[in-house]
Structure formats: C-alpha cells, structure tokens
Design an enzyme around this catalytic site. Sequence first.
Site: not given
Length: 297
Positions: A94, A169, A244
Amino acid sequence: MATIGFIGLGNMGSGMCANLVKAGHNVRAFDLNPDAVARAESAGADGVDSAAAAVTDADAVVTMLPAGKHVRAVYETDVFETAAPGTLMMDCSTIDVDTAKAVGKLAAAKGFLFVDSPVSGGVAAADAGTLTFMVGGPEEAFQRAEEFLSIMGKAVIHAGDAGTGQAAKICNNMLLAITMIGTSEAFALAEKLGLDQQKFYDISSKASGQSWSMTSYCPVPGPVETSPANRGYQPGFATAMMLKDLKLAMDAAAASGATTPLGAQSEALYAMFDNLGGGTADFSGIYKLLDGSWKGD
C-alpha cells in the site's frame, strides 16, 4: 507450475507467500529479516539472500513492502535490472498513487507487465488466502496477474489503469477508519446510557447502523468472536498501519483538491491513539480511547 520471486515477508507477505507454495508454485523468498526468510522456508519456499536472486529467471514477481520509497528502490535497483523481459510484476504494497503510476510507467517502458495490487483483509485473510485485491494496470497484465492473485485472495477486481489499485485501497481504508470510529463512538455512548453492549449489537447489526466494522470486526469484546477485541486488540490490522493509510489518503486528497473532513478527523484521532501508545494495537482499539479506558497498554 510457475517460478515466483517474492520480496517482503512481513505479517501479510508471509501468509501470501505460503499460499503460493501450497498451490504448487516454486517460490523464491527474500526479506531483509533472516527470521522472515526462515519462516518462508519452513512453509516450503526457497529462501534467497537478495531481491535480485529472487527474481532471476522468475515468471512472476510479488512485492509486499512498507512504503513507496522501498517499492521504487527495489524495482529500480534489483527487479528491473535482473528480471527477464515480459516478466509479470505484482506490487501488493500500500503506497502513494504517484509512485505506483511511476513504477508502472517505467515497467512498461522496459517491457514488463506490472500491476499495483494492494490488499484488504488483514493478517488472518492473508494466512487464509481470502484477501481482496484492488488491481491497477493494463488489461493484459491484469489477466495474467489474476491467476496468481486468486490463489491469495477471494476477490480480485480490476480497478482500471496504473495507480487505480492504490486509489481504491486508500479510499477504502479511509472509509473503514471513519466507520470504525463511528461504530466505536456508538458503543461507547450506548454503554454510558446503560445499554448492554450485546443488546446494542443485536439491535444495530440488524438496523440502519449496520456496517462491516460492526458485524465483522466489532470493536467491543463479546459480540463477534473472531474480532480483535476478543484477544486484547492484538492485530489484525495495526493502528500504525491504519494511520499510514490515512496519511496517504489525506496527501491524495490535498493533491487532488478533494474535500475529506471526516477523513482528516479520523487521521487526527488515530494519530492521537498512536501517540498514546496504541500504534501496535489493532485499529479497532480506538474504542478504548473513545470510551476513556485506554491506559497506554
């Protein structure tokens, strides 16, 4: 049977690697952590001592790395310089959308098939082979990648061109953070009002407040046996990882001019939880911050 180079054997990557081995593929596994390589070897992979060794003469490459700078470095320094032309490359990390696009563009220029294919589902799904893959890249690359990604996941969805897998995502995880905070607030308020948490779950899980955060990953102990709340908020999906992803979402929102006030507030709350020692706890542990019971444990 294909030969697959697998780079990045952390909590997610180790389970994904093991599932490729179980499917009969020859997997060459590399990680900077020797213990992670040893775990991959115990699952049947061939441990190697460099990223370049993992991808030499491989039919396909899978990477699962912490951040965009790591992805760019590994591909530019090791993968692109070593892999044979036409090799399929699947980055399941990611990372930021711009890096995914840049690596995809460079891969195409060098004659490789590349997809950005981040995952959703957490460690349990990685181990069980039930992840969801959001895939960005050319149709030809997706068609080839689907064979391998389907081994590691229950759903493999082509989102569009390079970078769209990462876009999907970070948007998905921003929404997940928002719904988890809302669900946690509702349970905390219900308790303050004297409502039994199981009773509230029984009602809201069948009413308009229902969400994945409630029925699959309930943030309070009891109602959903498999949720991290029933094992002391051990991840799962750690708060630091959620933070994050929220930072990536907020950076993307700023760059694109999108308005995301709830996303920004979610980032602030998870940053507070992280600063108070919750970084290694499951992200559903935000409940303990909101109900006032978090003690930095």
